[in-house]
Design a protein around this motif. Structure first.
Motif, PDB file in Angstrom:
ATOM      1  N   LEU A   1       0.796  -1.228   0.000  1.00 51.89           N
ATOM      2  CA  LEU A   1       0.000   0.000   0.000  1.00 51.89           C
ATOM      3  C   LEU A   1       0.827   1.277   0.000  1.00 51.89           C
ATOM      4  O   LEU A   1       0.417   2.292  -0.542  1.00 51.89           O
ATOM      5  CB  LEU A   1      -0.924   0.003   1.224  1.00 51.89           C
ATOM      6  N   ARG A   2       2.002   1.245   0.640  1.00 51.91           N
ATOM      7  CA  ARG A   2       2.751   2.478   0.865  1.00 51.91           C
ATOM      8  C   ARG A   2       3.962   2.662  -0.039  1.00 51.91           C
ATOM      9  O   ARG A   2       4.604   3.712   0.002  1.00 51.91           O
ATOM     10  CB  ARG A   2       3.218   2.542   2.325  1.00 51.91           C
ATOM     11  N   THR A   3       4.293   1.659  -0.846  1.00 51.42           N
ATOM     12  CA  THR A   3       5.486   1.764  -1.681  1.00 51.42           C
ATOM     13  C   THR A   3       5.368   2.821  -2.773  1.00 51.42           C
ATOM     14  O   THR A   3       6.366   3.466  -3.094  1.00 51.42           O
ATOM     15  CB  THR A   3       5.845   0.400  -2.297  1.00 51.42           C
ATOM     16  N   PRO A   4       4.221   3.066  -3.392  1.00 50.69           N
ATOM     17  CA  PRO A   4       4.169   4.133  -4.403  1.00 50.69           C
ATOM     18  C   PRO A   4       4.468   5.487  -3.770  1.00 50.69           C
ATOM     19  O   PRO A   4       3.577   6.162  -3.266  1.00 50.69           O
ATOM     20  CB  PRO A   4       2.728   4.060  -4.911  1.00 50.69           C
TER      21      PRO A   4
ATOM     22  N   ILE B   1      11.343   7.040  -3.827  1.00 55.85           N
ATOM     23  CA  ILE B   1      12.146   6.022  -4.510  1.00 55.85           C
ATOM     24  C   ILE B   1      11.751   5.985  -5.989  1.00 55.85           C
ATOM     25  O   ILE B   1      10.649   6.384  -6.354  1.00 55.85           O
ATOM     26  CB  ILE B   1      11.952   4.621  -3.887  1.00 55.85           C
ATOM     27  N   PRO B   2      12.641   5.503  -6.850  1.00 49.60           N
ATOM     28  CA  PRO B   2      12.334   5.448  -8.290  1.00 49.60           C
ATOM     29  C   PRO B   2      11.132   4.550  -8.585  1.00 49.60           C
ATOM     30  O   PRO B   2      10.870   3.588  -7.863  1.00 49.60           O
ATOM     31  CB  PRO B   2      13.621   4.862  -8.894  1.00 49.60           C
ATOM     32  N   ASP B   3      10.422   4.874  -9.654  1.00 51.28           N
ATOM     33  CA  ASP B   3       9.235   4.100 -10.036  1.00 51.28           C
ATOM     34  C   ASP B   3       9.571   2.633 -10.283  1.00 51.28           C
ATOM     35  O   ASP B   3       8.793   1.744  -9.932  1.00 51.28           O
ATOM     36  CB  ASP B   3       8.599   4.704 -11.293  1.00 51.28           C
ATOM     37  N   ARG B   4      10.707   2.400 -10.893  1.00 49.65           N
ATOM     38  CA  ARG B   4      11.086   1.027 -11.207  1.00 49.65           C
ATOM     39  C   ARG B   4      11.268   0.204  -9.930  1.00 49.65           C
ATOM     40  O   ARG B   4      10.826  -0.939  -9.837  1.00 49.65           O
ATOM     41  CB  ARG B   4      12.388   1.039 -12.026  1.00 49.65           C
ATOM     42  N   THR B   5      11.908   0.807  -8.939  1.00 53.73           N
ATOM     43  CA  THR B   5      12.100   0.138  -7.657  1.00 53.73           C
ATOM     44  C   THR B   5      10.764  -0.091  -6.963  1.00 53.73           C
ATOM     45  O   THR B   5      10.521  -1.156  -6.396  1.00 53.73           O
ATOM     46  CB  THR B   5      13.018   0.980  -6.750  1.00 53.73           C
ATOM     47  N   ALA B   6       9.886   0.911  -7.009  1.00 54.45           N
ATOM     48  CA  ALA B   6       8.576   0.800  -6.372  1.00 54.45           C
ATOM     49  C   ALA B   6       7.765  -0.328  -6.979  1.00 54.45           C
ATOM     50  O   ALA B   6       7.120  -1.115  -6.258  1.00 54.45           O
ATOM     51  CB  ALA B   6       7.822   2.120  -6.494  1.00 54.45           C
ATOM     52  N   ARG B   7       7.782  -0.453  -8.301  1.00 57.85           N
ATOM     53  CA  ARG B   7       7.026  -1.522  -8.959  1.00 57.85           C
ATOM     54  C   ARG B   7       7.546  -2.898  -8.556  1.00 57.85           C
ATOM     55  O   ARG B   7       6.768  -3.831  -8.328  1.00 57.85           O
ATOM     56  CB  ARG B   7       7.094  -1.353 -10.487  1.00 57.85           C
ATOM     57  N   ARG B   8       8.863  -3.026  -8.458  1.00 56.42           N
ATOM     58  CA  ARG B   8       9.440  -4.310  -8.072  1.00 56.42           C
ATOM     59  C   ARG B   8       9.070  -4.668  -6.638  1.00 56.42           C
ATOM     60  O   ARG B   8       8.715  -5.814  -6.354  1.00 56.42           O
ATOM     61  CB  ARG B   8      10.954  -4.257  -8.227  1.00 56.42           C
ATOM     62  N   VAL B   9       9.133  -3.685  -5.751  1.00 53.41           N
ATOM     63  CA  VAL B   9       8.785  -3.933  -4.348  1.00 53.41           C
ATOM     64  C   VAL B   9       7.322  -4.341  -4.228  1.00 53.41           C
ATOM     65  O   VAL B   9       6.979  -5.290  -3.521  1.00 53.41           O
ATOM     66  CB  VAL B   9       9.075  -2.687  -3.486  1.00 53.41           C
ATOM     67  N   ARG B  10       6.450  -3.635  -4.919  1.00 56.34           N
ATOM     68  CA  ARG B  10       5.015  -3.953  -4.857  1.00 56.34           C
ATOM     69  C   ARG B  10       4.722  -5.343  -5.401  1.00 56.34           C
ATOM     70  O   ARG B  10       3.903  -6.077  -4.850  1.00 56.34           O
ATOM     71  CB  ARG B  10       4.214  -2.915  -5.637  1.00 56.34           C
TER      72      ARG B  10
ATOM     73  N   TRP C   1      15.301  -6.130   0.488  1.00 57.05           N
ATOM     74  CA  TRP C   1      16.642  -5.937  -0.085  1.00 57.05           C
ATOM     75  C   TRP C   1      16.603  -4.926  -1.224  1.00 57.05           C
ATOM     76  O   TRP C   1      17.545  -4.146  -1.406  1.00 57.05           O
ATOM     77  CB  TRP C   1      17.194  -7.268  -0.573  1.00 57.05           C
ATOM     78  N   THR C   2      15.527  -4.925  -1.990  1.00 53.64           N
ATOM     79  CA  THR C   2      15.379  -3.954  -3.080  1.00 53.64           C
ATOM     80  C   THR C   2      15.365  -2.525  -2.552  1.00 53.64           C
ATOM     81  O   THR C   2      15.818  -1.589  -3.229  1.00 53.64           O
ATOM     82  CB  THR C   2      14.076  -4.234  -3.853  1.00 53.64           C
ATOM     83  N   LEU C   3      14.864  -2.367  -1.326  1.00 53.47           N
ATOM     84  CA  LEU C   3      14.773  -1.034  -0.739  1.00 53.47           C
ATOM     85  C   LEU C   3      16.080  -0.559  -0.117  1.00 53.47           C
ATOM     86  O   LEU C   3      16.206   0.613   0.235  1.00 53.47           O
ATOM     87  CB  LEU C   3      13.679  -1.022   0.342  1.00 53.47           C
ATOM     88  N   VAL C   4      17.054  -1.477   0.039  1.00 55.45           N
ATOM     89  CA  VAL C   4      18.336  -1.096   0.610  1.00 55.45           C
ATOM     90  C   VAL C   4      19.051  -0.136  -0.349  1.00 55.45           C
ATOM     91  O   VAL C   4      19.270  -0.452  -1.516  1.00 55.45           O
ATOM     92  CB  VAL C   4      19.223  -2.328   0.874  1.00 55.45           C
ATOM     93  N   GLY C   5      19.379   1.012   0.130  1.00 59.62           N
ATOM     94  CA  GLY C   5      20.068   1.995  -0.701  1.00 59.62           C
ATOM     95  C   GLY C   5      19.165   2.747  -1.645  1.00 59.62           C
ATOM     96  O   GLY C   5      19.649   3.544  -2.451  1.00 59.62           O
ATOM     97  N   ALA C   6      17.828   2.504  -1.544  1.00 61.78           N
ATOM     98  CA  ALA C   6      16.919   3.192  -2.469  1.00 61.78           C
ATOM     99  C   ALA C   6      16.876   4.693  -2.222  1.00 61.78           C
ATOM    100  O   ALA C   6      16.513   5.459  -3.110  1.00 61.78           O
ATOM    101  CB  ALA C   6      15.516   2.610  -2.334  1.00 61.78           C
ATOM    102  N   ASP C   7      17.262   5.126  -1.006  1.00 58.87           N
ATOM    103  CA  ASP C   7      17.233   6.553  -0.707  1.00 58.87           C
ATOM    104  C   ASP C   7      18.576   7.227  -0.909  1.00 58.87           C
ATOM    105  O   ASP C   7      18.740   8.400  -0.588  1.00 58.87           O
ATOM    106  CB  ASP C   7      16.789   6.772   0.742  1.00 58.87           C
ATOM    107  N   ARG C   8      19.550   6.489  -1.419  1.00 61.58           N
ATOM    108  CA  ARG C   8      20.849   7.095  -1.682  1.00 61.58           C
ATOM    109  C   ARG C   8      20.836   7.831  -3.013  1.00 61.58           C
ATOM    110  O   ARG C   8      20.249   7.365  -3.976  1.00 61.58           O
ATOM    111  CB  ARG C   8      21.946   6.034  -1.721  1.00 61.58           C
TER     112      ARG C   8
END
Length: 308
Positions: free
Chosen positions: A221-224, A228-237, A284-291
């Motif tokens: 629910l909260r990943t969009p 973080i980049p759209d590509r990362t968000a789609r993968r996490v979701r 793991w996909t979210l690791v470093g997503a804010d760098r």
């Protein structure tokens, strides 16, 4: 003029209601596992011809306590739906809270049928009614999770009820809660034979697993988010959605809904593995997503042109 205390915000009320419902699921499993659902002389709403049975730990008391907890939780859910229509709640929040109230009577009726051993309705204490009771309970938990985990762009309505902005760190915490809940729950599950699947173990499995379920639901629910980049968000979701679906089925297999040994035991273990892998991968996909993205190395030609 507001008649509620300043500390009582919509978000906190939603959190308490969701927590009460999560405990109710575990309490219901414990009540069923101890056979206390057949106590109270198969009466509902009375218990052994009494409004309040003897307050000692016995099947009558366990069943009665479960009913009281369910009643209080039901009123909290109704209150949550009413509050959701006050202020500037999002459409999704209002619909989810209202649907929870709409299906609440179904849960009450199925529960009443279950504990009366058929009563006026044949087949009361059967696998089908147990399955319906659990499925509706999980649907209510999911809807309350949607309310609790409302999007950050939702209005606060002047009461501080809006959700805080979600960044990668918060999402990583949600992934940790999801993974931790699933792993702790697995220690008590019937798929991992570490402990006897006693009523207490069943309740612990559901309590931990539903907490994990809410953690994974938060990722969906909260990943969009713009953090973080759209590509990362789609993968996490996507990963979280797969884990959530597998965990939902795992929770169903935690009860006596199928003849369990053999094939279904293997299916349960596979689904648990899917939940763990998918949730871990999402975290793991979210690791470093804010760098910030690393700067590309300078070309030799570019460096030479600046040195001239």
């Amino acid at each position: 003029m507001s008649y509620r205390p300043s500390w009582l915000t919509f978000g906190r009320y939603a959190a308490v209601t969701t927590a009460m419902t999560t405990v109710l699921v575990a309490l219901g499993v414990y009540t069923s596992g101890t056979g206390s659902g057949l106590a109270c002389q198969a009466q509902w709403p009375l218990c052994s011809d009494q409004l309040i049975p003897t307050l000692t730990i016995n099947p009558d008391f366990i069943e009665w306590f479960h009913r009281v907890w369910a009643m209080i939780t039901g009123f909290l859910i109704i209150g949550l739906a009413g509050w959701s229509w006050a202020g500037s709640r999002s459409r999704r929040t209002r619909i989810a809270a209202t649907l929870a109230v709409v299906i609440l009577p179904i849960q009450i009726v199925v529960g009443a049928i279950t504990v009366t051993i058929g009563g006026l309705v044949p087949g009361g204490y059967t696998v089908s009614t147990h399955a319906a009771h659990l499925i509706v309970a999980l649907l209510i938990v999911t809807l309350l999770g949607v309310v609790l985990l409302g999007r950050s762009d939702e209005g606060t309505g002047g009461d501080g009820g809006g959700a805080a902005s979600t960044g990668p760190r918060t999402l990583r915490i949600a992934a940790g809660i999801g993974l931790g809940g699933v792993l702790f729950g697995a220690l008590f599950s019937r798929a991992v034979p570490l402990v006897t699947y006693s009523p207490g173990a069943q309740a612990a499995f559901y309590l931990c697993s539903v907490v994990g379920y809410l953690g994974v639901l938060a990722l969906v629910l909260r990943t969009p988010t713009a953090a973080i980049p759209d590509r990362t968000a789609r993968r996490v979701r996507t990963l979280a959605g797969v884990g959530l679906a597998a965990l939902f089925v795992t929770l169903l297999l935690g009860r006596d809904l199928v003849i369990y040994p053999g094939f279904w035991e293997g299916v349960n273990r596979i689904l648990l593995a899917v939940v763990v892998v998918a949730t871990t991968a999402a975290g793991w996909t979210l690791v470093g997503a804010d760098r910030p993205p690393e700067s590309e190395p300078e070309s030799v030609g570019g460096a030479a042109s600046r040195s001239e």
